[in-house]
Motif scaffolding. Structure first.
Motif, PDB file in Angstrom:
ATOM      1  N   SER A 114       0.809  -1.218   0.000  1.00 42.81           N
ATOM      2  CA  SER A 114       0.000   0.000   0.000  1.00 42.81           C
ATOM      3  C   SER A 114       0.841   1.266   0.000  1.00 42.81           C
ATOM      4  O   SER A 114       0.500   2.248  -0.667  1.00 42.81           O
ATOM      5  CB  SER A 114      -0.927   0.016   1.224  1.00 42.81           C
ATOM      6  N   THR A 115       1.949   1.253   0.735  1.00 42.07           N
ATOM      7  CA  THR A 115       2.715   2.484   0.930  1.00 42.07           C
ATOM      8  C   THR A 115       4.174   2.378   0.497  1.00 42.07           C
ATOM      9  O   THR A 115       4.914   3.364   0.613  1.00 42.07           O
ATOM     10  CB  THR A 115       2.682   2.882   2.422  1.00 42.07           C
ATOM     11  N   GLY A 116       4.594   1.217   0.004  1.00 44.74           N
ATOM     12  CA  GLY A 116       6.006   1.011  -0.318  1.00 44.74           C
ATOM     13  C   GLY A 116       6.410   1.592  -1.662  1.00 44.74           C
ATOM     14  O   GLY A 116       5.609   2.209  -2.377  1.00 44.74           O
ATOM     15  N   ILE A 117       7.680   1.383  -2.016  1.00 47.45           N
ATOM     16  CA  ILE A 117       8.230   1.988  -3.236  1.00 47.45           C
ATOM     17  C   ILE A 117       8.905   0.958  -4.141  1.00 47.45           C
ATOM     18  O   ILE A 117       9.680   1.321  -5.020  1.00 47.45           O
ATOM     19  CB  ILE A 117       9.231   3.112  -2.894  1.00 47.45           C
ATOM     20  N   ALA A 118       8.595  -0.335  -3.947  1.00 48.08           N
ATOM     21  CA  ALA A 118       9.146  -1.358  -4.836  1.00 48.08           C
ATOM     22  C   ALA A 118       8.456  -1.270  -6.192  1.00 48.08           C
ATOM     23  O   ALA A 118       7.245  -1.071  -6.278  1.00 48.08           O
ATOM     24  CB  ALA A 118       8.950  -2.747  -4.239  1.00 48.08           C
ATOM     25  N   GLN A 119       9.245  -1.397  -7.266  1.00 44.70           N
ATOM     26  CA  GLN A 119       8.687  -1.395  -8.615  1.00 44.70           C
ATOM     27  C   GLN A 119       8.898  -2.727  -9.322  1.00 44.70           C
ATOM     28  O   GLN A 119       8.013  -3.232  -9.985  1.00 44.70           O
ATOM     29  CB  GLN A 119       9.307  -0.253  -9.447  1.00 44.70           C
ATOM     30  N   SER A 120      10.087  -3.280  -9.190  1.00 44.05           N
ATOM     31  CA  SER A 120      10.367  -4.594  -9.761  1.00 44.05           C
ATOM     32  C   SER A 120       9.766  -5.677  -8.867  1.00 44.05           C
ATOM     33  O   SER A 120       9.564  -5.465  -7.665  1.00 44.05           O
ATOM     34  CB  SER A 120      11.879  -4.806  -9.885  1.00 44.05           C
ATOM     35  N   ASP A 121       9.453  -6.828  -9.457  1.00 41.97           N
ATOM     36  CA  ASP A 121       8.993  -7.958  -8.653  1.00 41.97           C
ATOM     37  C   ASP A 121      10.111  -8.495  -7.763  1.00 41.97           C
ATOM     38  O   ASP A 121       9.853  -9.198  -6.787  1.00 41.97           O
ATOM     39  CB  ASP A 121       8.499  -9.087  -9.564  1.00 41.97           C
ATOM     40  N   VAL A 122      11.341  -8.164  -8.107  1.00 43.70           N
ATOM     41  CA  VAL A 122      12.505  -8.652  -7.363  1.00 43.70           C
ATOM     42  C   VAL A 122      13.382  -7.461  -6.963  1.00 43.70           C
ATOM     43  O   VAL A 122      13.929  -6.772  -7.824  1.00 43.70           O
ATOM     44  CB  VAL A 122      13.346  -9.635  -8.205  1.00 43.70           C
ATOM     45  N   LEU A 123      13.490  -7.205  -5.660  1.00 45.14           N
ATOM     46  CA  LEU A 123      14.492  -6.259  -5.173  1.00 45.14           C
ATOM     47  C   LEU A 123      15.818  -7.002  -5.103  1.00 45.14           C
ATOM     48  O   LEU A 123      15.859  -8.179  -4.734  1.00 45.14           O
ATOM     49  CB  LEU A 123      14.137  -5.734  -3.784  1.00 45.14           C
ATOM     50  N   SER A 124      16.906  -6.323  -5.425  1.00 43.97           N
ATOM     51  CA  SER A 124      18.210  -6.980  -5.382  1.00 43.97           C
ATOM     52  C   SER A 124      19.276  -5.993  -4.945  1.00 43.97           C
ATOM     53  O   SER A 124      19.126  -4.783  -5.092  1.00 43.97           O
ATOM     54  CB  SER A 124      18.571  -7.569  -6.746  1.00 43.97           C
ATOM     55  N   ASN A 125      20.338  -6.538  -4.408  1.00 40.20           N
ATOM     56  CA  ASN A 125      21.454  -5.716  -3.934  1.00 40.20           C
ATOM     57  C   ASN A 125      22.665  -5.924  -4.844  1.00 40.20           C
ATOM     58  O   ASN A 125      22.928  -7.028  -5.302  1.00 40.20           O
ATOM     59  CB  ASN A 125      21.830  -6.115  -2.505  1.00 40.20           C
ATOM     60  N   ILE A 126      23.380  -4.843  -5.118  1.00 43.83           N
ATOM     61  CA  ILE A 126      24.630  -4.944  -5.880  1.00 43.83           C
ATOM     62  C   ILE A 126      25.700  -4.160  -5.149  1.00 43.83           C
ATOM     63  O   ILE A 126      25.434  -3.093  -4.586  1.00 43.83           O
ATOM     64  CB  ILE A 126      24.458  -4.407  -7.321  1.00 43.83           C
ATOM     65  N   THR A 127      26.893  -4.711  -5.105  1.00 44.67           N
ATOM     66  CA  THR A 127      28.056  -3.984  -4.620  1.00 44.67           C
ATOM     67  C   THR A 127      28.979  -3.731  -5.798  1.00 44.67           C
ATOM     68  O   THR A 127      29.299  -4.651  -6.554  1.00 44.67           O
ATOM     69  CB  THR A 127      28.798  -4.768  -3.525  1.00 44.67           C
ATOM     70  N   ILE A 128      29.374  -2.475  -5.952  1.00 47.60           N
ATOM     71  CA  ILE A 128      30.343  -2.077  -6.969  1.00 47.60           C
ATOM     72  C   ILE A 128      31.682  -1.864  -6.272  1.00 47.60           C
ATOM     73  O   ILE A 128      31.745  -1.215  -5.223  1.00 47.60           O
ATOM     74  CB  ILE A 128      29.910  -0.789  -7.685  1.00 47.60           C
ATOM     75  N   ALA A 129      32.741  -2.411  -6.847  1.00 48.41           N
ATOM     76  CA  ALA A 129      34.062  -2.332  -6.217  1.00 48.41           C
ATOM     77  C   ALA A 129      35.110  -1.793  -7.170  1.00 48.41           C
ATOM     78  O   ALA A 129      35.085  -2.079  -8.373  1.00 48.41           O
ATOM     79  CB  ALA A 129      34.493  -3.713  -5.718  1.00 48.41           C
ATOM     80  N   ALA A 130      36.009  -1.003  -6.608  1.00 41.10           N
ATOM     81  CA  ALA A 130      37.236  -0.602  -7.292  1.00 41.10           C
ATOM     82  C   ALA A 130      38.354  -1.379  -6.612  1.00 41.10           C
ATOM     83  O   ALA A 130      38.720  -1.096  -5.469  1.00 41.10           O
ATOM     84  CB  ALA A 130      37.454   0.902  -7.163  1.00 41.10           C
ATOM     85  N   ILE A 131      38.873  -2.382  -7.321  1.00 38.61           N
ATOM     86  CA  ILE A 131      39.877  -3.283  -6.747  1.00 38.61           C
ATOM     87  C   ILE A 131      41.249  -2.920  -7.310  1.00 38.61           C
ATOM     88  O   ILE A 131      41.410  -2.844  -8.533  1.00 38.61           O
ATOM     89  CB  ILE A 131      39.549  -4.748  -7.079  1.00 38.61           C
ATOM     90  N   PRO A 132      42.247  -2.693  -6.458  1.00 37.83           N
ATOM     91  CA  PRO A 132      43.586  -2.379  -6.968  1.00 37.83           C
ATOM     92  C   PRO A 132      44.062  -3.431  -7.968  1.00 37.83           C
ATOM     93  O   PRO A 132      43.959  -4.639  -7.720  1.00 37.83           O
ATOM     94  CB  PRO A 132      44.447  -2.398  -5.695  1.00 37.83           C
ATOM     95  N   GLY A 133      44.541  -2.968  -9.121  1.00 40.06           N
ATOM     96  CA  GLY A 133      45.024  -3.876 -10.157  1.00 40.06           C
ATOM     97  C   GLY A 133      43.987  -4.226 -11.202  1.00 40.06           C
ATOM     98  O   GLY A 133      44.333  -4.757 -12.260  1.00 40.06           O
TER      99      GLY A 133
END
Length: 303
Positions: A114-133
């Motif tokens: 009723s009050t949420g903000i999900a749009q996709s059927d699947v919420l997902s998490n991503i981590t972006i990394a800057a790895i030396p090298g």
């Protein structure tokens, strides 16, 4: 726009897009307050609405930040999360940030029908990394929400990343579908899912797999395994893991053993959603904010 290859580059790109308004669920958190103060000082944040105990929140913020915040009194984690989500739903905030509330209450408010903000059927998490090298930013998913994604959920998890890659200037992201082996075998469902996804393709992405972690990120390993001609092998932008345990462990190894800079973001909502680990310091939280702002730009460019 060329592809962004570091968080320093990302900071420069984001500064040109203009400041944002954020809603923070549970402002009584030292790391959140530190990241907010830096974001205000850098001109990344125009205004912040925080929920929680007003006196405790103000005590954590420097005096010169007080004029840039609104505090909505709240006691329980559920109330803090609901009030912050309501700011986004009403269009008064561009980005949602988790503060001193537990993840369960936070995500429950996000997905409330009723009050949420999900749009996709699947919420997902991503981590972006800057790895030396490593000569590029690299993403790992899902390392925070979906425990054991089905084949269909894996497709949705990849599709959720579209506006983020657009904001980062990666026109056709290369996605490695990870498994313990490159051979398709029914005993390892991840290999079967990978073969099915590759066979069907995902619009806007170059997908390949199944493949091991080494083959996905290291050109020499890809060549030794006979995949030197594969455009994804050795050059992956996004690693799609078969389960949350593998993704979570690899991301934490990047942080603690590879001296990587990281930022994480939840995808599939009306706006970018930040769900930081309790062990994340102010810099990781700030990196997440940079990703959220560039994702907003990617969302707007796609409309």
């Amino acid at each position: 726009m060329s592809a962004v290859r570091s968080f320093d580059e990302l900071s420069d790109v984001v500064r040109a897009t203009g400041p944002v308004v954020v809603a923070i669920a549970g402002g009584e958190d030292q790391q959140v307050a530190a990241a907010l103060a830096i974001g205000l000082e850098m001109g990344l944040i125009l205004h912040a609405t925080l929920t929680g105990d007003p006196a405790a929140i103000l005590a954590l913020l420097p005096a010169n930040a007080h004029h840039s915040v609104t505090i909505l009194p709240a006691q329980s984690a559920a109330e803090m999360a609901a009030l912050a989500v309501a700011e986004v739903a009403a269009g008064r905030a561009d980005i949602l940030i988790k503060g001193a509330v537990d993840s369960g209450a936070y995500l429950k408010a996000v997905v409330n029908r009723s009050t949420g903000i999900a749009q996709s059927d699947v919420l997902s998490n991503i981590t972006i990394a800057a790895i030396p090298g490593l000569d590029r930013l690299i993403g790992a998913t899902d390392n925070g929400i979906v425990p054991a994604p089905t084949c269909g959920q894996k497709r949705a998890i990849v599709q959720n990343t579209v506006p983020l890659w657009r904001g980062l200037g990666v026109s056709v992201p290369k996605v490695a579908l990870l498994a313990a082996t490159e051979k398709v075998t029914p005993a390892m469902p991840a290999t079967v899912d990978a073969a099915q996804i590759v066979g069907q393709g995902i619009a806007g992405f170059e997908v390949a797999g199944p493949m091991g972690y080494d083959m996905a990120i290291n050109p020499r390993a890809a060549s030794l395994k006979g995949a030197g001609e594969n455009r994804v092998a050795g050059h992956a932008d996004l690693l799609l893991f078969p389960n949350i345990e593998a993704a979570n462990a690899v991301v934490k190894s990047w942080k603690f053993h590879a001296n990587a800079q990281t930022g994480s973001i939840v995808l599939g909502g009306l706006v970018p959603i930040l769900l930081n680990s309790r062990s994340d310091g102010a810099q990781a939280r700030l990196n997440g904010l940079l990703l959220a702002i560039t994702m907003l730009a990617g969302q707007r460019a796609g409309h």
